[in-house]
Design an enzyme around this catalytic site. Sequence first.
Site, short mmCIF file in Angstrom:
data_model
loop_
_atom_site.label_atom_id
_atom_site.label_comp_id
_atom_site.label_asym_id
_atom_site.label_seq_id
_atom_site.Cartn_x
_atom_site.Cartn_y
_atom_site.Cartn_z
N ARG A 10 0.82 -1.13 0.06
CA ARG A 10 -0.02 -0.02 -0.35
C ARG A 10 1.05 0.95 -0.18
NH1 ARG A 10 -4.04 -2.14 -1.87
NH2 ARG A 10 -4.60 -4.28 -1.11
N HIS B 38 7.25 -7.80 -6.90
CA HIS B 38 5.76 -7.31 -7.51
C HIS B 38 5.47 -5.82 -6.93
CE1 HIS B 38 1.26 -6.50 -8.16
NE2 HIS B 38 1.01 -8.07 -8.13
N TYR C 124 0.88 -1.41 -4.78
CA TYR C 124 0.24 -1.02 -6.30
C TYR C 124 -0.51 0.47 -5.75
CZ TYR C 124 -1.83 -5.80 -5.05
OH TYR C 124 -2.25 -7.15 -5.27
N HIS D 142 1.31 -4.22 -12.17
CA HIS D 142 0.20 -3.52 -12.84
C HIS D 142 0.05 -1.87 -13.76
CE1 HIS D 142 -2.13 -5.70 -9.39
NE2 HIS D 142 -1.45 -6.52 -9.89
N GLU E 17 1.60 -7.46 -16.53
CA GLU E 17 0.37 -8.13 -15.41
C GLU E 17 -0.87 -7.92 -15.65
OE1 GLU E 17 0.26 -8.80 -11.48
OE2 GLU E 17 -1.68 -10.47 -11.88
N ASP F 298 -1.74 -13.93 -15.50
CA ASP F 298 -2.49 -14.36 -14.27
C ASP F 298 -4.04 -15.36 -14.28
OD1 ASP F 298 -4.66 -13.45 -11.71
OD2 ASP F 298 -3.17 -12.14 -11.03
N HIS G 20 -7.20 -13.23 -13.38
CA HIS G 20 -6.95 -12.03 -14.46
C HIS G 20 -8.28 -12.43 -15.77
CE1 HIS G 20 -4.79 -9.65 -11.30
NE2 HIS G 20 -5.69 -9.98 -11.26
N HIS H 105 0.99 -16.42 -12.54
CA HIS H 105 0.44 -16.24 -10.84
C HIS H 105 -1.16 -16.69 -11.02
CE1 HIS H 105 0.90 -11.33 -10.01
NE2 HIS H 105 2.52 -12.30 -9.84
N ASP I 226 -12.36 -9.52 -10.69
CA ASP I 226 -10.36 -9.30 -10.32
C ASP I 226 -10.49 -10.14 -8.80
OD1 ASP I 226 -8.01 -9.22 -9.33
OD2 ASP I 226 -7.83 -7.62 -9.42
N HIS J 287 -10.24 -13.12 -6.28
CA HIS J 287 -9.17 -14.34 -6.19
C HIS J 287 -9.68 -15.03 -5.39
CE1 HIS J 287 -5.45 -12.31 -7.33
NE2 HIS J 287 -6.42 -11.79 -8.46
N GLU K 116 -1.72 -16.36 -5.70
CA GLU K 116 -2.19 -14.87 -4.98
C GLU K 116 -3.26 -16.00 -4.36
OE1 GLU K 116 -2.07 -12.51 -8.22
OE2 GLU K 116 -0.12 -11.48 -7.50
ZN ZN Z 1 -5.95 -10.18 -8.72
FE FE Z 2 -1.56 -11.46 -10.45
FE FE Z 3 -0.41 -8.35 -9.47
#
Ligand code: ZN
Ligand code: FE
Ligand code: FE
Length: 277
Positions: A37, A67, A70, A107, A142, A176, A179, A211, A224, A226, A256
């Site tokens: 975050r 990764h 975000y 992303h 991604e 992913d 995704h 992913h 989105d 998971h 994930e």
């Molecule tokens: Zn996701």
């Molecule tokens: Fe992912």
């Molecule tokens: Fe991701």
Amino acid sequence: MFYIGNHLSASKGYEAMGKQAVKLGGNVFAFFTRNPRGGQAKEIKQEDVEKYLAYAKEHEFGKLVAHAPYTMNLCAAKEDIRNFSREMLADDMRRMEYTPGNYYNFHPGSHVGQGAEAGIELVADALNSVLEKEQSTTVLLETMAGKGSEVGRNFEELREIIDRVELKEKLGVCFDTCHVWDGGYDIVNDLDGVLTEFDKVIGLERLCAVHFNDSMNDLGSHKDRHQKIGEGKIGLEAMKRVTLHPVLAGKPFILETPNDDEGYAKEIAMIKEWTQE
Ligand code: ZN
Ligand code: FE
Ligand code: FE
């Protein structure tokens, strides 16, 4: 070799992550380069890195899939967010060189009303300003679910970013499963067709990592969310076919899924069993 692992906490350093990966039954892992975050990145200790590298060699680890946080949005509408994101990317590229030759996944971002085309341009601009010939890290775009104004909602958008980047040899894609399914690619009934489409639009040589997630929602839902492997709309049989597909052989598979350690250990054991049948 089949490489499987999950996202681990980076707070105790690389060696601790390596040991945790093995404890869960894995031989690769993912981690956030800094708090997902946002916020400051932890100092990297050379001694910890060296211990990790020896440990990873001993346990035949696959390539790590770091990764980006975000909060990184290279195509934000606000210039200060774009600048902050670029600086974060540049700093992460320097940090990744402590563990050379691995993957850094991000992303592409959200264009927040500017339109996909503008977003694609901004992401490519940022990559062109940060990537360097000397770096050993491959940066992975991604595949996104297409939630809100996400850029990278289909293979074409990723291809358009790659097309605009000069140092294309530093770029790859992270596939992913949740995704792409949410994005409208039917990996349940036509995995071959989806991978053929990926090859046609992007090129399979760019597919570097997976992913590995089930999805709570239907094909093309753009949600989105998971789900645990086999408990979502993709389902056990289709997820199993993904792990066994020859095109994906040898790529790092990163879970994930919504799990605790025990859940991850179970999923890893189950997936390893599939690949050893
Ligand atoms: Zn996701
Ligand atoms: Fe992912
Ligand atoms: Fe991701």
